[in-house]
Write an enzyme that holds these catalytic residues in place. Structure first.
Site, PDB file in Angstrom:
ATOM      1  N   LEU A 103       9.503   2.711  -4.596  1.00 31.62           N
ATOM      2  CA  LEU A 103      10.843   2.301  -4.196  1.00 31.62           C
ATOM      3  C   LEU A 103      11.234   0.946  -4.768  1.00 31.62           C
ATOM      4  O   LEU A 103      12.418   0.647  -4.901  1.00 31.62           O
ATOM      5  CB  LEU A 103      10.947   2.272  -2.666  1.00 31.62           C
ATOM      6  N   LYS A 108       3.146  24.542  -2.445  1.00 25.52           N
ATOM      7  CA  LYS A 108       4.590  24.640  -2.706  1.00 25.52           C
ATOM      8  C   LYS A 108       4.829  25.352  -4.027  1.00 25.52           C
ATOM      9  O   LYS A 108       4.368  24.896  -5.082  1.00 25.52           O
ATOM     10  CB  LYS A 108       5.199  23.234  -2.737  1.00 25.52           C
ATOM     11  N   THR A 161      11.236  14.140  -6.334  1.00 27.92           N
ATOM     12  CA  THR A 161      10.795  13.503  -7.577  1.00 27.92           C
ATOM     13  C   THR A 161      10.122  12.152  -7.380  1.00 27.92           C
ATOM     14  O   THR A 161       9.622  11.569  -8.349  1.00 27.92           O
ATOM     15  CB  THR A 161      11.998  13.298  -8.520  1.00 27.92           C
ATOM     16  N   SER A 175       0.403  -5.472   3.762  1.00 28.02           N
ATOM     17  CA  SER A 175       0.802  -6.323   4.881  1.00 28.02           C
ATOM     18  C   SER A 175       0.701  -5.582   6.208  1.00 28.02           C
ATOM     19  O   SER A 175       1.267  -4.491   6.355  1.00 28.02           O
ATOM     20  CB  SER A 175       2.238  -6.814   4.696  1.00 28.02           C
ATOM     21  N   GLY A 194       0.840  -1.202   0.000  1.00 25.03           N
ATOM     22  CA  GLY A 194       0.000   0.000   0.000  1.00 25.03           C
ATOM     23  C   GLY A 194       0.873   1.250   0.000  1.00 25.03           C
ATOM     24  O   GLY A 194       1.685   1.442  -0.905  1.00 25.03           O
TER      25      GLY A 194
END
Length: 533
Positions: free
Chosen positions: A353, A98, A364, A59, A32
């Site tokens: 990741l 931002k 980024t 999990s 997630g």
């Protein structure tokens, strides 16, 4: 100049319905967090609608990496495409606006100790020509003003703590980003996904089954359950459960060009005005971020363990924040920079990741998540998930990663600090990509880089405005003693006229804290056009 500009457009509209049956019926997103739920929402938003079933496995045993985060302006397009109002998600995630990023202390050149990387606005079309022309003239030895802070509306808004959302009467848009609490954002996206029919399974994966072709067939879950699907998305973070451990996809490391491999983070209270900018401050062995949320500042130090220990980094950050003796907990993180060779491998797509990481500078991470997921949805909607489509996809995503890496590496390569081995090593680093080497050589030879960026020869992933802001902001110009006065027959552009335009335009933007107290809905008929060089 409109003849050299490219147009970036996002519309808050649903994708057109596709009558054909989807080439896959069920997608399982493993993991997630922000990456997993963003991907699930984009898949469910495809033109196939509910005919494409999406299941997210999350999990209960695996924690989420989460500190205060910032985004690029791409995140705004994500929420607008899904029809989610800022007035709904921003308060739930303690989010702020931002306008860009300020870099402090990266350069020691007089007058260039700080610069601002602004997000683009429609009004930049009226000042960008003057900025680029002054940069070229200063490279050529003329003493004209070429620091980027003078030329862009977003810089003025950030300096004045104004929100980059203009009042309704002002018809010029700024393509802004956000700051937010990433844990809260993940939880918000989960709620929206479940509301929109995405299945959520809080289960832990204990094994992965493959079929005779080598594709992933199903997942064995704790408790004895099995989940089968046609396609799988790996959002398991650095663990890379599917893309790495199961499919053993080769990995391309960026460590030779990007030295940072760790970070330490801690919060501080927020009082007074709320900035609409991220601040990146160069420290001894890396850089520190300051990110304003509605209730606190997120702070952190990104550094290289080859040059200092985690304990030394924490001490330096605490000293920077005035928290050396304070009982404020610190969160330590390790990171790996690089990417997989194939983000889409067999019947698996790696996102977040699990697919790669290019350290937090320039925020980024979510942009790469969004672009990866969106490109896959585009391929899915064409109805062809064959080898050619897969190869085209991987080439595009790799180019985005490598181009983004080059832009980040350029920050370190062009630094002029000499106070530590870390900064000297970054400046002396020769492990640069061929396109980045060519771009820097062109600039240092005092030749324009506009054409090369626009033609894709080098500088992919970032527009002319960003590259010129970086290199001019760092002060990569002839020494002041080499400069000559401008020729009388070709005077510089009027800085007073630029100041007047930007100052008067900024009057149409509200105080940041004031707007956050009552975020208005965005008119649905609005079509956003921001022109990037």
């Amino acid at each position: 100049m409109s003849d050299t500009a490219t147009v970036y457009r996002q519309r808050a509209s649903a994708r057109p319905r596709i009558e054909a049956e989807p080439p896959i019926r069920h997608v399982a997103v493993v993991g997630g967090g922000t990456a997993g739920w963003m991907t699930a929402l984009l898949l469910a938003h495809s033109g196939y609608g509910p005919r494409l079933q999406v299941t997210v496995l999350e999990s209960p045993q695996v924690g989420i990496i989460g500190v205060g985060e910032g985004s690029t302006s791409w995140l705004r397009g994500f929420f607008e495409e899904l029809g989610i109002e800022e007035s709904e998600w921003m308060p739930a995630c303690h989010a702020t606006y931002k306008s860009g990023i300020r870099f402090d202390g990266w350069s020691t050149r007089p007058g260039h100790e700080s610069y601002f990387h602004a997000f683009a606005s429609m009004l930049d079309n009226l000042t960008m020509t003057q900025f680029v022309d002054h940069v070229h003239r200063r490279l050529d030895g003329e003493d004209v003003h070429a620091h980027p802070d003078r030329y862009f509306l977003a810089t003025r808004l950030a300096h004045a703590c104004k929100a980059p959302r203009p009042r309704h009467e002002f018809p010029f848009d700024v393509w802004y980003g956000y700051h937010f609490d990433s844990v809260l954002l993940g939880a918000f996206l989960q709620r929206k996904a479940v509301e929109r029919g995405i299945r959520h399974l809080p289960r832990h994966v204990v094994a992965v089954d493959r079929n005779e072709r080598g594709d992933i067939a199903s997942l064995q879950l704790e408790g004895g359950e099995t989940l089968a699907a046609d396609f799988f998305v790996d959002c398991t973070g650095f663990a890379g459960l599917l893309i790495d451990k199961t499919l053993q996809t080769p990995y391309v490391s960026y460590a030779d060009a990007l030295f940072n491999d760790a970070a330490v983070a801690m919060p501080t209270p927020l009082d007074g005005p709320i900035m609409s900018q991220t601040i990146s401050t160069a420290l001894r062995h890396g850089w520190a971020w300051t990110i304003p949320l509605t209730r606190r500042h997120g702070n952190g130090y990104v550094y290289s363990t080859a040059f200092c220990t985690p304990e030394q980094a924490e001490t330096e950050l605490r000293t920077q924040l005035g928290l050396l003796d304070a009982d404020v907990p610190a969160k330590h993180l390790r990171m790996r920079t690089g990417r997989v060779e194939q983000h889409w491998h067999r019947n698996c797509l790696a996102v977040g990741l699990a697919q790669g990481f290019i350290e937090p500078l320039e925020a980024t991470a979510l942009m790469l998540v969004q672009r990866t997921a969106s490109l896959f949805v585009d391929a899915l909607e064409k109805g062809d998930l064959g080898a050619a489509a897969q190869a085209t996809f991987n080439t595009a995503v790799n180019a985005q990663f490598d181009g983004t890496r080059d832009y980040i590496v350029a920050h370190y390569k062009t630094n002029t600090r000499t106070d530590t081995d870390y900064w000297r090593a970054n400046a002396a680093n020769t492990r640069l990509s061929e396109p980045l080497t060519r771009l820097l050589k062109t600039w240092l030879a005092r030749r324009p880089i506009v054409g090369g960026i626009q033609q894709g020869t080098f500088g992919q992933g970032y527009p002319v405005m960003s590259w010129y802001s970086l290199l001019a902001g760092m002060g990569l110009f002839p020494d002041d003693g080499e400069l000559r006065a401008p020729a009388a027959h070709e005077p510089p552009h009027s800085l007073a006229a630029i100041d007047n335009l930007i100052q008067r335009s900024a009057l149409n933007f509200p105080d940041h804290r004031e707007l956050l107290g009552a975020i208005p809905p965005r008119p649905r008929e609005e079509s956003l056009q921001v022109y990037f060089w």
